[in-house]
Design a protein around this motif. Structure first.
Motif, short mmCIF file in Angstrom:
data_model
loop_
_atom_site.label_atom_id
_atom_site.label_comp_id
_atom_site.label_asym_id
_atom_site.label_seq_id
_atom_site.Cartn_x
_atom_site.Cartn_y
_atom_site.Cartn_z
N LYS A 93 41.18 -36.10 42.93
CA LYS A 93 39.78 -35.67 42.77
C LYS A 93 39.61 -35.00 41.41
O LYS A 93 40.38 -34.12 41.05
N MET A 94 38.62 -35.45 40.65
CA MET A 94 38.42 -34.93 39.30
C MET A 94 37.14 -34.11 39.18
O MET A 94 37.04 -33.25 38.32
N ALA A 95 36.16 -34.41 40.00
CA ALA A 95 34.89 -33.69 39.89
C ALA A 95 34.12 -33.82 41.20
O ALA A 95 34.48 -34.61 42.06
N ALA A 101 32.31 -36.74 45.83
CA ALA A 101 33.57 -36.59 45.09
C ALA A 101 33.74 -37.74 44.10
O ALA A 101 33.41 -38.88 44.40
N ILE A 102 34.28 -37.41 42.91
CA ILE A 102 34.62 -38.42 41.90
C ILE A 102 36.14 -38.40 41.76
O ILE A 102 36.73 -37.34 41.54
N ASN A 140 42.55 -42.85 33.09
CA ASN A 140 41.11 -42.71 32.82
C ASN A 140 40.22 -43.79 33.42
O ASN A 140 39.26 -44.22 32.80
N PHE A 141 40.55 -44.23 34.64
CA PHE A 141 39.62 -45.07 35.40
C PHE A 141 39.15 -44.24 36.60
O PHE A 141 39.96 -43.60 37.27
N TYR A 142 37.83 -44.24 36.84
CA TYR A 142 37.26 -43.34 37.86
C TYR A 142 36.39 -44.12 38.84
O TYR A 142 35.82 -45.15 38.49
N PHE A 143 36.27 -43.59 40.05
CA PHE A 143 35.40 -44.22 41.04
C PHE A 143 34.86 -43.16 41.99
O PHE A 143 35.39 -42.04 42.06
N SER A 144 33.80 -43.50 42.68
CA SER A 144 33.26 -42.61 43.71
C SER A 144 32.74 -43.49 44.84
O SER A 144 32.17 -44.54 44.58
N TYR A 145 32.94 -43.05 46.07
CA TYR A 145 32.49 -43.85 47.22
C TYR A 145 30.98 -43.75 47.40
O TYR A 145 30.35 -44.67 47.88
N PHE A 664 43.71 -24.00 51.38
CA PHE A 664 43.00 -23.48 50.21
C PHE A 664 43.71 -23.82 48.91
O PHE A 664 43.08 -24.03 47.89
N ASP A 665 45.05 -23.87 48.95
CA ASP A 665 45.81 -24.14 47.72
C ASP A 665 45.45 -25.51 47.15
O ASP A 665 45.49 -25.72 45.94
N GLU A 666 45.12 -26.45 48.04
CA GLU A 666 44.86 -27.81 47.57
C GLU A 666 43.36 -28.07 47.38
O GLU A 666 42.97 -29.15 46.98
N THR A 667 42.53 -27.06 47.68
CA THR A 667 41.08 -27.28 47.55
C THR A 667 40.73 -27.41 46.09
O THR A 667 41.08 -26.57 45.27
#
Length: 886
Positions: A93-95, A101-102, A140-145, A664-667
């Protein structure tokens, strides 16, 4: 056969694809379009497993085995043998934009579909496979559902606000299909429980797997199609007194005329230019998530090569090969096609910021400037003056060498004028305070004002020769200027100005440097050579040696590895398709004919030299044609009606995932870059505002003092890292989930920083002495600051006296105060619903009768005795059951 089983995130709905493996060269995919429940899918797979075992009733050998688990299908590709399927096997997850989610692709897997028994081998297949895999999908390839990454936020939210009547008519016409974007943000119908979901077609130019999905586009359900973009995506959290503001930067690289630095220059015959990247900065208040209720703002700018036919010959092995114009274009045909695309997508005005050199001993870069000026002058003759293309030439290299002028100050002036002309997008109307006391700069702002906020009309197009170093710095300055307006429009700062060396600008600068480095690696083969710090002339002397290394790395990459990378890109994007009996990719002397379609066939229709824009575009300017409600744009939308209780359109489940065990650590929202943790100085008593100017050496990343002892320094670094600054009042009342875990650490941090002081009260004379306990070095393992200064101690003493006298007065003169209001003393009335509320005692408010009844009913329900249900409750429950199970 392969069976591809896909599910929604909650794993309550499933779809199944059957892929036939008996065809050696064709792709046969069967989609039954049925939505299965979890139970049905288990039964189906169980039956398949039983039916395919070698002997009936035999338990040892399985008839069905899992080949791979994946997060999505990139597409299907064929070279000279059968088809391969490309699957995403790892993601990160980047953004996060409004709960959508992206993800970045971390790893992929290519599986050959046909069975070994029917496989027809070809000697060159392995080489094509190797070239195809040279495009590293994990970089640097991105996707979102659920969010359309190929469009800007302005487009996505404008589509969402389409008039309801339009949608109602559309629903009757469109096929009953599911949808892909904004499934949570449907528009409620009048008085019913229906909700509309809208899905738009992706913008082909920025989709990188369009050709890979072409084979299945019309046969499978749209939920299977996952569009990916290439470029950059980064997100950081700006904490303004505990209020979380997410700053997101998304760069979309064009898939048309894509390639590497010296091999792709200028434009092709269709008006697509090399190194074209659309950069969008999105700002939103993360304490409210949904698109309909939250505050969102975005600003878009573009970079791209000069839109002319030009190239550089790299066979000479020179660091700067001479620039040659390949074709005469007196009617600016290519530039016209390019600017026509921009008018459709962005509206007017289009502003060109040209940063190439104007004065040179030997004419090199100036060739491009002269041609571009001629092209823009020609095209502007036919446009109405108010929508004309604005051309700003500025020789950035010359200004950098001059010692008298500051490059960034001049860029700031350009940025201000650009943002004023284009405006920016914000999805809420101007706040009351800015209407009441408007800033003088705010009134001059351009763009298009609508009842729901503002729209950006027009765009800035920045270019130098490579569109890398100079362009990135110019884009950063324009982005910084737009960021100030965005923060002002969301009511977060009182004037639309941002200073350098504030936490907010440092955070934004780091995002832009990452963005520039990533784009530079993709096109030029090395990171940025000149950064913002270089142009501010505050770069450390070690930076020069790094710059030389980056220049050498760029030169090496251009000379030796670019040709291979270009082949891979051509194969991946489907520009070249391997065919039996035709030359192979590596046998072609040049790829010029692949990218310029007019060299292979003459087009029958010729565009007008004067009316060079698409019909209908001028009528709607300054608004972009793509965002206008018209029949042509409506065909790009799919609308479907949903029931409001359907979990597919529930943003809460999508984001919080109550069905998963999360730690929480992985959030993601706790792990992302944070202005307080990563940029704010860790000194005591520092102003926590991210808009305060810091000294150049003060950052969260360099918190070491001048300590002689190394262990002490390490310890101090640890305490500084684990102790963010004390929270302000707003941080406590913030409704964000991001900051809930840090308050306790903060209290500990404050207590660690205070020096033990003993206060003895002897009448009027107050003596302050240092306590004779162990030193802080012994207790905490680190020397905190020295004894407080006399001024601080005097203030502290006064504070203690005030507290004590207040305590005495509360006890002694309470009755006196209640009976006689003192003259000339302001009488403060408590505004909370607690009648007695101070630091010594609290009297809770009385609960009304209805609240008590509800509470008692709640207690009784817990013990098993239920209240009788009303008519409304029955209706709601019946609705729920009908939609869930029938």
């Amino acid at each position: 056969r392969y069976f591809l089983v896909g599910s929604n995130p909650a794993e309550t709905k499933y779809r199944v694809l059957k892929i036939d493996r008996t065809e050696p060269k064709d792709l046969v995919i069967i989609d039954d379009k049925h939505v299965y429940t979890q139970q049905e899918v288990r039964e189906l797979l169980g039956r398949l497993d039983l039916g395919n075992r070698t002997k009936i009733g035999q338990k040892g050998s399985s008839g069905l085995s899992r080949a791979v688990s994946a997060f999505g299908v990139v597409g299907f590709v064929r070279f000279l043998e059968g088809y391969y399927i490309v699957l995403i096997t790892k993601r990160r997850k980047m953004a996060d934009i409004g709960g959508h989610a992206i993800y970045k692709i971390e790893d992929t897997n290519m599986i050959y579909i046909p069975n070994d028994s029917v496989r027809v081998t070809h000697p060159d297949e392995a080489r094509y496979l190797r070239i195809f895999q040279n495009v590293d999908l994990s970089s640097n390839f991105y996707f979102s559902y659920s969010y359309d990454l190929s469009h800007s936020l302005q487009y996505n939210l404008t589509v969402l606000r389409m008039p309801l009547e339009t949608l109602k008519t559309e629903t009757t016409q469109t096929r009953q299909e599911s949808f892909d974007i904004f499934e949570d943000e449907g528009l409620s119908t009048q008085g019913g429980s229906g909700v509309f979901g809208i899905c738009s077609k992706p913008y082909e130019k920025y989709v990188w797997n369009g050709k890979l999905l072409e084979a299945v586009k019309n046969t499978v359900h749209r939920d299977w199609l996952l569009y990916i973009i290439h470029g950059f995506c980064g997100q950081s959290k700006l904490l303004i007194y505990g209020r979380p503001i997410y700053v997101t930067l998304i760069a979309r690289r064009s898939s048309k005329f894509a390639g590497t630095r010296f091999l792709k220059r200028g434009a092709n015959c269709e008006g697509d230019v090399a190194n074209e990247v659309e950069t969008e900065q999105i700002l939103y208040d993360a304490s409210v998530m949904s698109f309909s209720a939250g505050s969102y703002s975005s600003y878009v700018q573009v970079r791209g090569s000069v839109p002319l036919y030009w190239s550089q010959d790299i066979s000479t092995m020179m660091p700067k090969p001479p620039i040659t114009l390949d074709q005469a274009d007196p009617f600016a045909h290519v530039a016209a096609l390019h600017f026509d695309q921009m008018l459709q997508r962005f509206g007017s005005p289009i502003i060109i910021l040209n940063l190439v050199k104007e004065r040179e001993k030997r004419k090199h870069e100036r060739i491009l400037s002269e041609e571009l000026v001629a092209a823009v002058t020609y095209l502007n003759q036919f446009l109405p003056p108010e929508h004309a293309i604005i051309y700003i030439p500025w020789d950035m290299a010359k200004y950098t060498k001059s010692k008298l002028c500051n490059v960034l100050d001049r860029l700031n002036v350009i940025a201000e004028s650009v943002v004023k002309k284009t405006g920016f997008f914000v999805n809420r109307p101007d706040s009351y305070c800015s209407v009441l006391r408007p800033d003088e700069k705010w009134n001059e702002l351009g763009g298009y004002v609508v009842s729901t906020g503002r729209l950006q009309t027009g765009v800035l197009r920045t270019n130098c020769v490579d569109c890398l170093d100079r362009t990135n710095t110019a884009q950063f300055m324009v982005g910084k200027c737009a960021l100030a307006y965005q923060l002002y429009s969301l009511g977060l700062i009182d004037k639309p100005n941002l200073q350098f060396d504030t936490d907010a600008v440092r955070l934004f600068e780091e995002l832009y440097e990452d963005h520039g480095d990533t784009l530079s690696l993709q096109y030029g083969g090395s990171q940025l050579v000149h950064r913002v710090k270089t142009y501010r002339k505050i770069a450390p002397w070690t930076q020069h040696s790094k710059d030389i290394m980056q220049t050498l790395s760029r030169y090496y990459s251009n000379a030796f590895s670019d040709a291979d990378r270009q082949d891979s890109i051509n194969l991946f994007l489907g520009v070249f398709k391997p065919t039996e009996g035709k030359p192979h990719l590596w046998e072609l002397p040049t790829d010029f004919y692949l990218h310029h379609k007019n060299t292979l066939s003459l087009s029958q229709s010729r565009r007008s030299y004067t009316y060079w824009w698409t019909t209908g575009v001028l009528k709607h300017l300054p608004l972009p044609f793509d965002e206008v409600t018209c029949a042509e744009n409506r065909q790009k939308l799919t609308v479907k009606k949903f029931h409001k209780y359907e979990e597919e359109i529930d943003i809460h489940n999508e984001f919080f995932r109550p069905y998963e065990l999360s730690s929480f650590d992985e959030t993601f929202c706790l792990a992302m870059t944070n202005s307080t943790r990563d940029f704010m100085p860790k000194n005591v008593g520092i102003d926590p505002s991210p808009f305060t100017v810091r000294k150049p050496d003060e950052t969260g990343k360099s918190v070491l003092g001048n300590k002689s002892n190394r262990e002490e320094a390490v310890l101090q670094r640890k305490t500084a890292a684990s102790a963010p600054p004390p929270p302000s009042e707003e941080a406590v009342s913030s409704s964000s989930e991001d900051d809930s875990g840090t308050d306790k650490e903060d209290e500990g941090a404050v207590s660690q920083r205070s020096t033990p002081v003993k206060v003895t009260d002897t009448g009027d004379n107050t003596k302050i002495t240092e306590s004779v306990v162990q030193s802080t070095k012994d207790v905490y393992g680190v020397n905190l600051s020295d004894v407080p200064s006399e001024d601080d101690l005097a203030i502290y003493t006064r504070f203690v006296q005030l507290g004590e006298s207040q305590h005495k007065q509360d006890k002694s003169s309470q009755q006196f105060c209640s009976n006689h209001h003192l003259d000339r003393v302001i009488n403060l009335i408590p505004i909370s619903s607690f009648s007695q509320d101070n630091i010594y005692e609290v009297q809770p408010p009385r609960a009304d009768r209805k609240s008590i009844e509800i509470f008692h009913a709640h207690i009784q329900a817990g013990r098993g005795s239920m209240q009788p249900l009303g008519k409304d409750d029955f209706l709601m429950y019946r609705d729920y059951i009908r939609n869930r199970y029938m």
